[in-house]
Design an enzyme around this catalytic site. Structure first.
Site, PDB file in Angstrom:
ATOM      1  N   LYS A  76      38.410  41.728  43.668  1.00 55.79           N
ATOM      2  CA  LYS A  76      38.721  40.457  43.009  1.00 55.79           C
ATOM      3  C   LYS A  76      37.415  39.780  42.641  1.00 55.79           C
ATOM      4  CE  LYS A  76      42.572  38.327  41.876  1.00 55.79           C
ATOM      5  NZ  LYS A  76      43.775  39.024  41.410  1.00 55.79           N
ATOM      6  N   GLY A  77      37.478  38.955  41.624  1.00 56.38           N
ATOM      7  CA  GLY A  77      36.301  38.203  41.207  1.00 56.38           C
ATOM      8  C   GLY A  77      36.693  36.819  40.760  1.00 56.38           C
TER       9      GLY A  77
END
Length: 548
Positions: free
Chosen positions: A238-239
């Site tokens: 995830k970012g």
């Protein structure tokens, strides 16, 4: 950081007092609520009554003792950030205060709205970073869920410890220019890879003002279990960037996206980590990310991201995949219950990409959608919300605000409406111990990540309300992202019918696995889905062994 920021101004000069109050109340990007004290003791008394988010402090007050006063205030309000207000002749005192823990100082004769707002925002950001990026309700929930599953499945303690935190995480601070080219913003960005065992990692990028390392880590963990549950060859990632995308122009979003991509470029790649859209991002964001990566590679690399426009190699059906997947899982649950969906009602919380598509597909199946909402509030119509008119309104206005048909209500009230199917498709932590006892639905289909707390899960189980967990119910997005990645590698393009049929089949198979696990272990569907995902990751880790 919430939209509302409580500011305590300790200042005795009436001119500066009014100036600062007026500048803050213009609220360039945040909603500032200002309280004012003319003396240090009065300010500390106000803080004790109600703590502030940030303190603006003049050290030259009638009851001030200069630097000693700063140390006194800091000791009583820590970790609340302090910004020093100073005159040109008091600069040395202000600098000394900053060296001893104040977040910033501002020269009162040079103040303007932009400077003041930025100083307060940056003070809050720095205090937040120092307070601990891991502090996140979402990460706490992800850990609670994982540890419950690990205990029930008697997971090896070495693996349990290993899987609690991500294998890789990158925190960056990145600058980007505003349209006023002389103004450069600095924001925090993140990319987390939870597990690299299963293949390249996969996960979205979100732009939101509450993004932090803990939240991104929680989402990466859930993505690991989700991919494992769906038998996809990915680990979870995830970012995100901590920013308010609705305050940025298209040009500013492009500059921000390109700089963020360049900062994490060594972590991502078609065989390493493949970003996708999430909250606050879309297919245009992915196009900019793809282009930035491709420019550095010297040739087009469409498979570096998914969720991009079809003209750039995106998959048909990707945009609506998460909402469509929610409905496919609801269909399976309805079949098990012997329901006729054209006799049922539904409520959808969150009318963004996931919620709007889920509502539309439920409506197509004959389900009467009686309530929907977004961050501005909800709409209720017992005869069924006219989704065509609602979509036209949202396309014109951008939100549900001002929609004339039906009854207006809050998001909290919407969750408690009587219905057969409730779809929480907004943000996390919406169904909690405080409201789970008042829900009037039979089925909860989680379109959002982490919308239900652990305590609420127990209450819903006791009440006989079935929860279709996020790991399963919203897995349509990453599944069609996998399809897009495969199509890109093979240089081919599937039809919409092929995409939807493959998606339905994989979700049906996953649903059956979860139900079978639930019945075998006599646990709820969420715990069953977690155990199925964790077990697959654990077996893969044991098969690969430990290096060196």
């Amino acid at each position: 950081m919430s939209d509302r920021v409580e500011v305590l101004l300790i200042e005795d000069n009436p001119v500066h007092m009014r100036l600062i109050e007026n500048l803050l109340k213009r609220g360039l990007e945040l909603n500032f609520e200002v309280r004012i004290a003319e003396r240090v003791d009065q300010g500390l008394a106000l803080y004790e009554e109600k703590p502030a988010d940030v303190i603006l402090l003049d050290l030259m007050l009638p009851d001030s003792e200069g630097f000693e006063t700063f140390l006194r205030v800091k000791g009583q309000v820590e970790p609340t950030p302090i910004v020093i207000l100073t005159g040109l002749d008091d600069m040395q005192l202000a600098v000394r205060a900053v060296e001893s823990g104040a977040q910033d100082y501002l020269v009162k004769s040079q103040l303007n709205g932009e400077l003041l707002s930025r100083s307060v925002r940056y003070a809050l950001e720095r205090a937040r970073a120092r307070a601990g990026e891991w502090k996140s309700p979402m990460l706490r929930l992800a850990h609670q869920q994982f540890l419950k599953a690990a205990q029930l499945m008697n997971l090896d303690d070495n693996l349990r410890q290993r899987l609690l935190f991500p294998q890789r995480s990158q925190v960056v601070t990145l600058p980007f220019r505003r349209d006023d080219y002389g103004q450069v913003e600095t924001v925090f960005g993140y990319r987390v890879q939870h597990v690299l065992t299963m293949g390249p990692t996969k996960g979205g990028v979100r732009y939101h003002h509450d993004v932090n390392l803990g939240e991104v880590t929680a989402l990466a963990m859930w993505m690991t279990w989700k991919c494992a549950l769906m038998h996809l060859p990915f680990g979870g990632a995830k970012g995100g960037v901590r920013v308010r995308p609705d305050t940025l122009s298209r040009q500013e979003l492009q500059r921000l996206t390109r700089r963020y991509t360049s900062e994490i470029i060594d972590m991502i790649g078609p065989d390493k980590d493949i970003p996708a859209p999430d909250l606050g991002t879309n297919e245009q964001t992915m196009a900019w990310m793809m282009d930035t990566y491709s420019e550095q590679s010297g040739h087009a690399v469409p498979t570096v991201v998914t969720g991009k426009p079809v003209v750039l190699g995106g998959s048909r059906g990707r945009k609506e995949a998460t909402g469509r997947g929610v409905v496919y899982v609801v269909e399976e649950a309805a079949r098990d219950r012997g329901w006729r969906l054209d006799e049922k009602t539904a409520v959808v919380q969150g009318y963004g990409n996931v919620g709007s598509h889920a509502a539309r597909y439920l409506d197509e199946l004959g389900v009467r959608v009686v309530g929907v909402s977004d961050h501005t509030g909800g709409v209720f119509d017992s005869t069924g919300v006219d989704l065509e008119k609602l979509d036209a309104h949202v396309a014109e206005v951008g939100t549900l605000e001002g929609y004339g048909q039906g009854d207006r209500l809050t998001n909290a009230e919407l969750l408690e409406l009587k219905c057969d199917v409730l779809v929480p498709a907004a943000v996390e932590n919406q169904i909690t111990a405080s409201n789970a006892g008042r829900l009037q639905c039979e089925l909860v289909a989680e379109g959002a990540n982490g919308p239900t707390s652990t305590e609420a899960d127990d209450i819903l189980t006791e009440r006989g309300i079935t929860v279709l967990p996020d790991l399963l119910a919203n897995a349509g997005g990453v599944t069609v992202s996998y399809f897009e990645w495969v199509q890109g590698i093979q240089n081919t393009m599937w039809t919409m019918a092929e995409v939807n049929e493959r998606l339905r089949r994989l979700l049906q198979e996953a649903y059956r696995r979860v139900v079978a696990q639930s019945e075998e272990l006599k646990v709820d569907l969420r715990t069953a889905a977690l155990i199925a995902g964790v077990d697959r990751v654990a077996r893969a880790k044991l098969m690969r062994g430990l290096f060196p």
